[in-house]
Motif scaffolding. Structure first.
Motif, short mmCIF file in Angstrom:
data_model
loop_
_atom_site.label_atom_id
_atom_site.label_comp_id
_atom_site.label_asym_id
_atom_site.label_seq_id
_atom_site.Cartn_x
_atom_site.Cartn_y
_atom_site.Cartn_z
N HIS A 54 6.10 2.89 1.30
CA HIS A 54 5.09 3.94 1.44
C HIS A 54 4.52 3.80 2.86
N GLU A 76 1.09 2.09 4.05
CA GLU A 76 0.69 0.79 3.50
C GLU A 76 0.99 -0.30 4.54
N ARG A 117 1.93 8.29 2.95
CA ARG A 117 2.68 7.64 1.88
C ARG A 117 4.07 8.29 1.75
N HIS A 162 3.22 -3.98 -1.14
CA HIS A 162 2.53 -2.68 -1.23
C HIS A 162 1.02 -2.87 -1.13
N THR A 163 0.32 -1.74 -0.94
CA THR A 163 -1.14 -1.72 -1.07
C THR A 163 -1.47 -0.62 -2.08
ZN LIG Z 1 3.13 1.46 -2.28
#
Ligand SMILES: [Zn+2]
Length: 341
Positions: A61, A64, A103, A146-147
């Protein structure tokens, strides 16, 4: 003379990496419409001795950023030059989304729903296919960083399918206070890697478009813990696995009113059933709506933008059989973060 068989060279992105060396690899994934090729840079350390091939990747994404900084620190870590096995470090998988600070890809698709992809498919599908065939294919183990999505934040946590014993072991080895059992989503990297028989876990921590040491430090240490667990460091004993603290379940507390949220709890807080999480106020001072926790648990995610509509997700709360033991581990993690330079 009979001796130990020398390890084979590692072939990736058209390059040959001899055992005991490392290399910067650039794989062309797509082109901009300015006739400029887009490359996915990665750094590969190919150890002298046999061992697993660990892929650590981030920014599937594009907004992130936490994992990008984690991987930058890993690339600079001198311990990488003397490992057992091989590590592939890919700081940014989704370059088109990254340069748009988004994203999603420019065609509004989520790359993490298009694995394993197809070389004749959509833009997302083609990039997914390229990453799968040229990079993921080589890996035995995967840590995908990820975040939370934009305007949300996550307390550092590992998500995996705990029914798979190997995944659960890797999740525990990461060494965070909590593991959330996450259903596999078709088209995600984790799903496709699992289909290929690879062990894959996802780190979730911090906020999109922000860098926070509260997420970077635990993720960086977590990858080193995983490497130690997999026997990739020569001079480190295999660490004892933490007792897993796996969430029973989790739920989102949603807004019952439209207004401005005044938050009363911090991320990682241990909250009791009925405890006040925040109040939703209106700008004219006509009403105040209390937001309370429906369960005992830990605040593992929260909105970071206080402007809310009815139904919007405000707090993600995970429940545990023994919440107090998770709360203790969260305190331990906080002091670990403070101790790190
Ligand atoms: Zn993500």
């Amino acid at each position: 003379m009979a001796g130990k068989k020398a390890r084979k060279a590692f072939h990736i992105g058209g390059k040959i990496i001899a055992p005991g060396t490392d290399a910067r690899i650039n794989i062309e994934t797509t082109q901009l419409y300015t006739n400029t090729p887009v490359h996915m840079p990665m750094h590969v350390y190919h150890g002298k001795e046999d061992g697993p091939t660990l892929l650590v990747c981030a920014a599937i994404h594009g907004d992130e950023l936490t994992g990008i900084e984690v991987i930058r620190r890993l690339i600079k870590n001198p311990r990488m030059t003397d490992i057992n096995g091989t590590i592939i470090l890919v700081p940014i998988v989704n370059h088109l989304a990254f340069i748009h600070r988004s994203r999603y890809l420019p065609d509004r698709r989520d790359l993490n729903r298009f694995f394993p992809g197809l070389d004749t498919g959509s833009l997302a599908s083609r990039i997914a296919h390229k990453f799968m065939t040229e990079v993921v294919e080589h890996a035995t183990h995967i840590v995908d960083l990820h975040t939370a999505a934009v305007h949300r934040t996550n307390f550092p946590q590992i998500r995996t399918n705990i029914d798979n014993a190997e995944n659960l072991e890797l999740a525990k080895a990461f060494g965070l206070p909590m593991v959330l059992n996450a259903e596999l989503i078709e088209g995600s990297l984790r799903y496709s890697a699992g289909q290929m028989g690879k062990c894959a876990i996802t780190f979730e921590g911090g906020e999109a478009l922000r860098l926070s040491e509260d997420a970077i430090k635990p993720a960086y240490q977590g990858v080193l813990n995983v490497m130690a667990h997999l026997g990739m460091f020569k001079d480190v004993e295999k660490p004892a696995l933490l007792v897993p603290t796996i969430a029973n379940s989790s739920l989102w507390v949603r807004a019952d009113a439209d207004g401005i949220l005044k938050n009363e709890v911090e991320l990682g807080a241990h909250v009791k059933q009925g405890q006040l999480l925040g109040t939703i106020n209106d700008p004219m001072g006509d009403f105040e709506t209390r937001v309370t926790s429906p369960i005992n648990g830990i605040v593992v995610g929260a909105t970071t933008i206080p402007l809310v509509h009815q139904g919007e997700a405000l707090y993600h709360i995970a429940s545990f059989r023994k919440v107090s033991s998770v709360a203790q581990k969260i305190d331990d993690l906080r002091s670990f973060i403070e101790r790190q330079e």
